[in-house]
Design a protein around this motif. Structure first.
Motif, short mmCIF file in Angstrom:
data_model
loop_
_atom_site.label_atom_id
_atom_site.label_comp_id
_atom_site.label_asym_id
_atom_site.label_seq_id
_atom_site.Cartn_x
_atom_site.Cartn_y
_atom_site.Cartn_z
N PHE A 237 0.82 -1.20 0.00
CA PHE A 237 0.00 0.00 0.00
C PHE A 237 0.86 1.27 0.00
O PHE A 237 0.51 2.28 -0.60
N PHE A 238 2.01 1.25 0.70
CA PHE A 238 2.83 2.45 0.88
C PHE A 238 3.94 2.58 -0.16
O PHE A 238 4.68 3.57 -0.12
N LEU A 239 4.08 1.64 -1.06
CA LEU A 239 5.22 1.66 -1.98
C LEU A 239 5.15 2.87 -2.92
O LEU A 239 6.16 3.55 -3.14
N GLY A 240 3.98 3.14 -3.48
CA GLY A 240 3.86 4.25 -4.42
C GLY A 240 4.18 5.58 -3.77
O GLY A 240 4.86 6.44 -4.35
N GLU A 241 3.70 5.79 -2.55
CA GLU A 241 3.97 7.03 -1.83
C GLU A 241 5.47 7.21 -1.61
O GLU A 241 6.00 8.31 -1.74
N THR A 242 6.15 6.13 -1.28
CA THR A 242 7.60 6.20 -1.06
C THR A 242 8.34 6.48 -2.37
O THR A 242 9.32 7.25 -2.39
N LEU A 243 7.88 5.88 -3.46
CA LEU A 243 8.49 6.17 -4.76
C LEU A 243 8.31 7.63 -5.14
O LEU A 243 9.24 8.27 -5.65
N ARG A 244 7.14 8.18 -4.90
CA ARG A 244 6.90 9.59 -5.21
C ARG A 244 7.82 10.48 -4.37
O ARG A 244 8.40 11.45 -4.87
N LEU B 65 -3.52 7.10 -2.60
CA LEU B 65 -3.76 8.23 -3.49
C LEU B 65 -2.49 8.70 -4.19
O LEU B 65 -2.56 9.55 -5.09
N ALA B 66 -1.33 8.16 -3.82
CA ALA B 66 -0.10 8.48 -4.54
C ALA B 66 -0.03 7.76 -5.88
O ALA B 66 0.77 8.15 -6.74
N TYR B 67 -0.85 6.73 -6.05
CA TYR B 67 -0.90 6.02 -7.33
C TYR B 67 -1.77 6.81 -8.31
O TYR B 67 -2.76 7.44 -7.93
N ASP B 68 -1.42 6.75 -9.59
CA ASP B 68 -2.25 7.40 -10.61
C ASP B 68 -3.57 6.68 -10.80
O ASP B 68 -4.60 7.31 -11.01
N LEU B 69 -3.52 5.36 -10.75
CA LEU B 69 -4.70 4.54 -10.99
C LEU B 69 -4.74 3.43 -9.95
O LEU B 69 -3.75 2.72 -9.75
#
Length: 464
Positions: free
Chosen positions: A136-143, A179-183
């Protein structure tokens, strides 16, 4: 061509995919079609853990990169927060949820470490597709690390209604991270609705004209993308050596008797005790089926380090022993309970030999066994699918016998109806179901998601 980067907890095999699950096969197909990288856990626990050297493997235009985890990571991230907090909550089992901050911290730590190991592998034009509740938190960390690539997320298991999700102490952090993910993709419209309700009701989100939702200073597009299987390929598996051997063995053992088959991991979400009790009720109410109908339940163990899983296995062993002791005859055993896995080609032969496919989870994301059972059937003499209304597959597969798995009597009556169903009705139901299985394929599922991700990605808005 733009490269696809897939991130998942486990990385499937690039070869011998006949033994892999349906999801792994789908992901390998999309990787081979577009070229790409599959990144995740090696399956190994080591002292170096997430700092371990990358394990690299290349096969044509596809490669895998995996890292180990440390014992603490495994205990807190995988066995801990993922499977003692997230899994039970997302499957509506708050009574089994472990709200332990230490486990949550381990989960966040591993997400951050996986992200830091992934960043150096990314290219500017990569499309990143993250899978399931482990990340769940991977995208936020990448951003936060400056990654501006399109990043999508797909949840393979249910997303609950806000009234359930809010039992998690960090529910707001989890949803904000999504919400850090685009889709963000879900299996069904019901799961999508739970996510959207949370955004609109819990954090005062706003639905925009383009259908996206703005909330917590971010904007996200969410939709349902029901996953499928490669129906054409699976429909031929009964013709393979493994498929023929198992079909022939089943038919010779059964002779004129009928078999009900269930194939599930041992898990409290699958409704296996209720299934055994419903079969017992069938024999109680309709004694003429004694000696004529049997239940084959294939259920390999999983997550044995989590106490709830060992408890459910002991319960199933006790139930099957009691029911067999009560009803068995010298030449007939009511329940065959097998706790080992079978390759998919072998399962195709078992499915084809079975008059009823029993798929009755108490809660499930999709459940591809339902689709595999249909694909394996003989068009001239198809079996009947009995399907839980709480399986994601029920949203598509309305021609199955849809049941409430919590009602033992309803499930028993559905089994009787399936066993006695006339050939004409069986063919009519199967034809409609099979058309859906052959149309909504795994390949189409992945294309729909990735095409939508590329369509909606706008780097200036992606990081909020």
């Amino acid at each position: 061509m733009t490269r696809i980067v897939i991130v998942s907890n486990r990385v499937g095999p690039l070869t011998d995919t006949g033994r892999a699950g349906g999801l792994a096969v789908a992901l390998v197909d999309v990787l081979r079609e577009r070229g790409g990288l599959w990144f995740g856990w090696s399956g190994e626990v080591s002292e170096d853990g997430t700092y371990s050297p990358l394990r690299l493997y290349e096969d044509g235009n596809v490669s895998t990169a995996t890292i180990d985890v440390a014992q603490a990571d495994y205990d807190e991230f995988y066995a801990g927060y993922s499977n003692r907090a997230l899994w039970p909550t997302l499957h509506y089992r708050l009574d089994l949820t472990d709200f332990d901050r230490r486990l949550e911290e381990g989960y966040r730590r591993v997400n951050e470490r996986f992200a830091s190991r992934l960043v150096p592998l990314l290219r500017p034009d990569d499309i990143v597709w993250v899978h399931d509740y482990h990340f769940f938190f991977l995208g936020e960390t990448l951003r936060a690390a400056g990654v501006e690539n399109p990043i999508g997320f797909f949840l393979h298991i249910p997303f609950p209604v806000p009234e359930v999700l809010t039992a998690l102490p960090n529910h707001k952090d989890i949803v904000k991270a999504m919400l850090a993910y685009d889709l963000v993709g879900f299996q069904t419209s019901q799961h999508l609705s739970g996510f959207e309700r949370y955004l609109l009701e819990e954090v005062d989100g706003e639905r925009l004209e383009d259908g996206s939702i703005a909330a917590m200073d971010r904007r996200v597009v969410a939709d349902a993308f029901p996953i499928g299987i490669d129906g054409e390929a699976f429909s031929t598996f009964h013709e393979t050596t493994e498929g023929r051997e198992n079909f022939t063995l089943m038919r010779s053992e059964l002779e004129t008797r009928k078999q009900i088959v269930g194939v599930d991991r041992i898990d409290y979400s699958k409704g296996l005790p209720e299934r055994f009790e419903a079969f017992e009720r069938l024999l109680e109410l309709y004694p003429e089926h004694k000696g004529e109908v049997s239940l084959l339940q294939i259920a390999p163990p999983s997550r044995s380090e989590v106490r709830a899983y060992t408890q459910i296995q002991r319960l199933l062993e006790g139930l099957s022993g009691r029911i067999n002791g009560r009803f068995s005859d010298l030449d007939w055993t009511p329940i065959h309970f097998i706790t080992r896995s079978f390759p998919r080609r072998a399962l195709a032969g078992i499915y084809r030999a079975s008059a009823v496919g029993l798929v009755t989870p108490l809660r499930d994301g999709m459940n591809l066994v339902a689709k595999e059972y249909i694909a394996a059937q003989d068009p001239e003499d198809p079996g009947v699918l009995v399907l839980s209304r709480f399986a994601g597959a029920a949203e598509e597969m309305r021609e199955a016998l849809i049941v409430n798995p919590y009602s033992i009597d309803e499930l028993a009556e559905a089994l009787r109806r399936a066993i006695q169903m006339p050939l004409e009705e069986r063919k009519e139901r199967w034809t409609a179901l099979n058309a859906k299985v052959m149309t909504n394929t795994a390949s189409n599922w992945s294309r729909r998601f990735l095409d939508r991700l590329v369509e909606i990605h706008t780097p200036a808005e992606a990081d909020g």
